[in-house]
Write a protein that holds these residues in place. Structure first.
Motif, PDB file in Angstrom:
ATOM      1  N   PRO A   1     -10.074   5.730  -3.820  1.00  0.00           N
ATOM      2  CA  PRO A   1     -11.280   6.430  -3.358  1.00  0.00           C
ATOM      3  C   PRO A   1     -11.678   5.981  -1.950  1.00  0.00           C
ATOM      4  CG  PRO A   1     -11.830   4.790  -5.019  1.00  0.00           C
ATOM      5  CD  PRO A   1     -10.344   4.824  -4.931  1.00  0.00           C
ATOM      6  N   GLN A   2     -11.769   6.950  -1.053  1.00  0.00           N
ATOM      7  CA  GLN A   2     -12.042   6.663   0.350  1.00  0.00           C
ATOM      8  C   GLN A   2     -13.285   5.811   0.564  1.00  0.00           C
ATOM      9  OE1 GLN A   2     -11.797  10.758   1.951  1.00  0.00           O
ATOM     10  NE2 GLN A   2     -10.407   9.846   3.442  1.00  0.00           N
ATOM     11  N   GLU A   3     -14.288   5.992  -0.259  1.00  0.00           N
ATOM     12  CA  GLU A   3     -15.538   5.266  -0.040  1.00  0.00           C
ATOM     13  C   GLU A   3     -15.442   3.785  -0.393  1.00  0.00           C
ATOM     14  OE1 GLU A   3     -16.077   7.276  -4.129  1.00  0.00           O
ATOM     15  OE2 GLU A   3     -15.064   7.713  -2.257  1.00  0.00           O
ATOM     16  N   TYR A   4     -14.344   3.349  -1.019  1.00  0.00           N
ATOM     17  CA  TYR A   4     -14.219   1.953  -1.445  1.00  0.00           C
ATOM     18  C   TYR A   4     -12.964   1.232  -0.956  1.00  0.00           C
ATOM     19  CZ  TYR A   4     -17.763   3.109  -4.959  1.00  0.00           C
ATOM     20  OH  TYR A   4     -18.899   3.509  -5.591  1.00  0.00           O
ATOM     21  N   VAL A   5     -11.865   1.915  -0.839  1.00  0.00           N
ATOM     22  CA  VAL A   5     -10.575   1.236  -0.739  1.00  0.00           C
ATOM     23  C   VAL A   5     -10.471   0.299   0.468  1.00  0.00           C
ATOM     24  CG1 VAL A   5      -9.315   3.091   0.450  1.00  0.00           C
ATOM     25  CG2 VAL A   5      -8.107   1.533  -1.089  1.00  0.00           C
ATOM     26  N   ASN A   6     -10.849   0.724   1.647  1.00  0.00           N
ATOM     27  CA  ASN A   6     -10.756  -0.156   2.816  1.00  0.00           C
ATOM     28  C   ASN A   6     -11.695  -1.343   2.695  1.00  0.00           C
ATOM     29  OD1 ASN A   6      -8.748   1.345   4.059  1.00  0.00           O
ATOM     30  ND2 ASN A   6     -10.212   2.615   5.174  1.00  0.00           N
ATOM     31  N   ASP A   7     -12.917  -1.087   2.245  1.00  0.00           N
ATOM     32  CA  ASP A   7     -13.883  -2.173   2.075  1.00  0.00           C
ATOM     33  C   ASP A   7     -13.396  -3.192   1.044  1.00  0.00           C
ATOM     34  OD1 ASP A   7     -15.594  -1.108   3.964  1.00  0.00           O
ATOM     35  OD2 ASP A   7     -16.833  -0.080   2.481  1.00  0.00           O
ATOM     36  N   PHE A   8     -12.746  -2.714  -0.007  1.00  0.00           N
ATOM     37  CA  PHE A   8     -12.229  -3.609  -1.045  1.00  0.00           C
ATOM     38  C   PHE A   8     -11.229  -4.596  -0.455  1.00  0.00           C
ATOM     39  CE2 PHE A   8      -8.753  -4.513  -4.026  1.00  0.00           C
ATOM     40  CZ  PHE A   8      -9.446  -5.170  -5.033  1.00  0.00           C
ATOM     41  N   PHE A   9     -10.227  -4.084   0.249  1.00  0.00           N
ATOM     42  CA  PHE A   9      -9.199  -4.968   0.792  1.00  0.00           C
ATOM     43  C   PHE A   9      -9.736  -5.844   1.920  1.00  0.00           C
ATOM     44  CE2 PHE A   9      -6.540  -1.847  -1.428  1.00  0.00           C
ATOM     45  CZ  PHE A   9      -5.788  -2.731  -2.185  1.00  0.00           C
ATOM     46  N   GLU A  10     -10.658  -5.334   2.709  1.00  0.00           N
ATOM     47  CA  GLU A  10     -11.287  -6.164   3.746  1.00  0.00           C
ATOM     48  C   GLU A  10     -12.099  -7.285   3.118  1.00  0.00           C
ATOM     49  OE1 GLU A  10     -13.461  -3.538   6.330  1.00  0.00           O
ATOM     50  OE2 GLU A  10     -11.606  -2.568   7.018  1.00  0.00           O
TER      51      GLU A  10
END
Length: 89
Positions: A42-51
């Motif tokens: 999900p675009q709203e979470y995936v980058n923030d999760f890994f960061e």
């Protein structure tokens, strides 16, 4: 399924394992190795999760795709907590 995307901040922001001798805040500060199964991207979470995982000192050391379940959209990520100096460029 997919609850991991909405609760991962709680893993680090929880005071359930508060320890004054360790500057890390949160429940996972005592965990050195972590396996997480994620579903979808999900675009709203995936980058923030890994960061957030990186910011907390966790590096991916293994990734495995589950091609038999969830139409191939499920991934297992194994993380290892490393010293902060590992992430400095």
């Amino acid at each position: 399924k997919m609850c991991e995307w909405g609760i991962y901040d709680d893993w680090f922001d929880s005071d359930s394992f508060q320890d004054d001798s360790n500057p890390r805040k949160g429940g996972l500060k005592m965990i050195q190795q972590l396996l997480v199964e994620v579903h979808g991207t999900p675009q709203e979470y995936v980058n923030d999760f890994f960061e957030r995982m990186r910011d907390e000192g966790y590096a991916i050391f293994h990734k495995d795709s589950d091609t038999q379940s969830f139409q191939g959209t499920s991934e297992d990520y194994a993380f290892l907590r490393l010293d902060r100096s590992f992430f400095k460029s």
